[in-house]
Motif scaffolding. Sequence first.
Motif, PDB file in Angstrom:
ATOM      1  N   GLY A   1      15.544   8.053   1.207  1.00 10.83           N
ATOM      2  CA  GLY A   1      16.505   8.528   2.199  1.00 10.83           C
ATOM      3  C   GLY A   1      15.877   9.281   3.349  1.00 10.83           C
ATOM      4  N   ASP A   2      14.650   9.752   3.175  1.00 10.02           N
ATOM      5  CA  ASP A   2      13.968  10.469   4.259  1.00 10.02           C
ATOM      6  C   ASP A   2      13.709   9.530   5.442  1.00 10.02           C
ATOM      7  N   VAL A   3      13.912  10.048   6.630  1.00 14.18           N
ATOM      8  CA  VAL A   3      13.595   9.309   7.858  1.00 14.18           C
ATOM      9  C   VAL A   3      12.276   9.842   8.391  1.00 14.18           C
ATOM     10  N   VAL A   4      11.316   8.969   8.604  1.00 13.87           N
ATOM     11  CA  VAL A   4       9.991   9.383   9.072  1.00 13.87           C
ATOM     12  C   VAL A   4       9.670   8.710  10.398  1.00 13.87           C
ATOM     13  N   LYS A   5       8.795   9.353  11.147  1.00 13.43           N
ATOM     14  CA  LYS A   5       8.320   8.793  12.406  1.00 13.43           C
ATOM     15  C   LYS A   5       6.928   8.204  12.214  1.00 13.43           C
TER      16      LYS A   5
ATOM     17  N   ASN B   1      -2.178   9.516  -4.712  1.00 15.48           N
ATOM     18  CA  ASN B   1      -2.409  10.711  -5.519  1.00 15.48           C
ATOM     19  C   ASN B   1      -1.190  11.625  -5.458  1.00 15.48           C
ATOM     20  N   GLU B   2      -0.531  11.606  -4.298  1.00 16.90           N
ATOM     21  CA  GLU B   2       0.629  12.461  -4.087  1.00 16.90           C
ATOM     22  C   GLU B   2       1.624  11.770  -3.173  1.00 16.90           C
ATOM     23  N   ILE B   3       2.915  11.872  -3.505  1.00 19.06           N
ATOM     24  CA  ILE B   3       4.001  11.361  -2.669  1.00 19.06           C
ATOM     25  C   ILE B   3       4.640  12.554  -1.972  1.00 19.06           C
TER      26      ILE B   3
ATOM     27  N   ILE C   1       2.955  10.775   4.756  1.00 13.71           N
ATOM     28  CA  ILE C   1       3.925  10.488   3.693  1.00 13.71           C
ATOM     29  C   ILE C   1       3.321  10.613   2.291  1.00 13.71           C
ATOM     30  N   GLY C   2       2.003  10.692   2.201  1.00 13.27           N
ATOM     31  CA  GLY C   2       1.343  10.800   0.903  1.00 13.27           C
ATOM     32  C   GLY C   2      -0.150  10.987   1.067  1.00 13.27           C
ATOM     33  N   LYS C   3      -0.862  10.918  -0.068  1.00 16.56           N
ATOM     34  CA  LYS C   3      -2.315  11.055  -0.047  1.00 16.56           C
ATOM     35  C   LYS C   3      -2.954   9.967  -0.909  1.00 16.56           C
ATOM     36  N   VAL C   4      -4.105   9.501  -0.476  1.00 16.80           N
ATOM     37  CA  VAL C   4      -4.836   8.452  -1.198  1.00 16.80           C
ATOM     38  C   VAL C   4      -5.159   8.926  -2.620  1.00 16.80           C
ATOM     39  N   GLY C   5      -5.009   8.010  -3.578  1.00 19.92           N
ATOM     40  CA  GLY C   5      -5.322   8.346  -4.962  1.00 19.92           C
ATOM     41  C   GLY C   5      -5.880   7.156  -5.714  1.00 19.92           C
TER      42      GLY C   5
ATOM     43  N   PRO D   1      -5.039  11.934   3.796  1.00 15.00           N
ATOM     44  CA  PRO D   1      -3.640  11.752   4.200  1.00 15.00           C
ATOM     45  C   PRO D   1      -3.327  10.304   4.555  1.00 15.00           C
ATOM     46  N   VAL D   2      -2.135   9.853   4.163  1.00 21.25           N
ATOM     47  CA  VAL D   2      -1.656   8.503   4.462  1.00 21.25           C
ATOM     48  C   VAL D   2      -0.497   8.618   5.451  1.00 21.25           C
ATOM     49  N   LYS D   3      -0.582   7.885   6.556  1.00 17.27           N
ATOM     50  CA  LYS D   3       0.427   7.964   7.610  1.00 17.27           C
ATOM     51  C   LYS D   3       1.428   6.804   7.526  1.00 17.27           C
ATOM     52  N   ALA D   4       2.648   7.075   7.962  1.00 17.64           N
ATOM     53  CA  ALA D   4       3.642   6.014   8.104  1.00 17.64           C
ATOM     54  C   ALA D   4       3.185   5.084   9.210  1.00 17.64           C
ATOM     55  N   THR D   5       3.092   3.815   8.902  1.00 17.10           N
ATOM     56  CA  THR D   5       2.556   2.851   9.861  1.00 17.10           C
ATOM     57  C   THR D   5       3.511   2.588  11.027  1.00 17.10           C
ATOM     58  N   ALA D   6       4.795   2.888  10.824  1.00 16.91           N
ATOM     59  CA  ALA D   6       5.814   2.789  11.874  1.00 16.91           C
ATOM     60  C   ALA D   6       6.994   3.647  11.439  1.00 16.91           C
TER      61      ALA D   6
END
Length: 295
Positions: free
Chosen positions: A234-238, A227-229, A243-247, A189-194
């Motif tokens: 337009g999505d607002v993330v915290k 690998n995956e988005i 937000i995705g997965k390593v690929g 899993p890849v996280k939103a850095t901010a």
Amino acid sequence: MHIKLTYITRFSLLFTLFLASPYAQALPEQALVPGGIALLQLPEYKEETKIFFNNQRIAVFPYKDTWFAMAGIGLSTKPGDYEFSINQADGLSLKTKVTVKYKKYDEQHLTIKNKRKVNPNEDDNKRIAAESSRKQKAKKQYTEVTPEVDFIWPVNGRISSIFGLRRFFNEQERSPHNGLDIAADEGTPVKATASGTVIDAGDFFFSGNMIYLDHGQGIISLYAHLNEIMVKPGDVVKQGDIIGKVGQTGRVTGPHLHFAVIANQTLIDPVFMLPRDGNRKFEESSEKSTKSAQN
């Protein structure tokens, strides 16, 4: 208005006391080199004041009981003096300078099996040109939102390629590396850095599956080769949202996350935005480097 230019290091911050604030956050690390960051302290900052660096508007954010402006320094920036310009709402304009020093970046030679990713055909080049326009649009995104600059690591892993390397693909020189490659297992899993808003997301010829996040005032993060988005424009993330997965999509030699940071339309070394204690494998490699330098 008194403007104070402060050269900031993590060491000096340990000896500086600030009052608590609901906006308290960690400061990026100043590095006055190509690909680095210049910070300007604004102890008497007033609303509607606009700050420019090298004629480009830059981000302003609160830190404890004061405010700072942050400028990205381009990788192609030559050593010398560069100017901050502080433009107040009442028309007063103040200026101060910083000196950017020379920094040499190493080379990296990579072998790419898919030769079209090194020498694209005619159809590929049409696609690349169209994608370039999308990338430039995302890079120029500017909103008045006060940015969060206390980034977290998007993924935990070994650093497989650092920022600024002169890159050779199949012994052909290409543009310098403009981000940080973090090796991790495919599907990690890849996280939103901010916290931020998704500017663009999709499949790009060289970058593979990629996401752009707008954090406000020209501060943008980029996540490539996914690998995956898991988000859409337009999505607002915290901060910390997946937000995705390593690929290993696009031009790659193995699974990893290419993580990049943009400030005032300038790609900078993400290391200066990331906490030193947020990635165990990065901490271990940093400790080894420090011990080697001391021996």
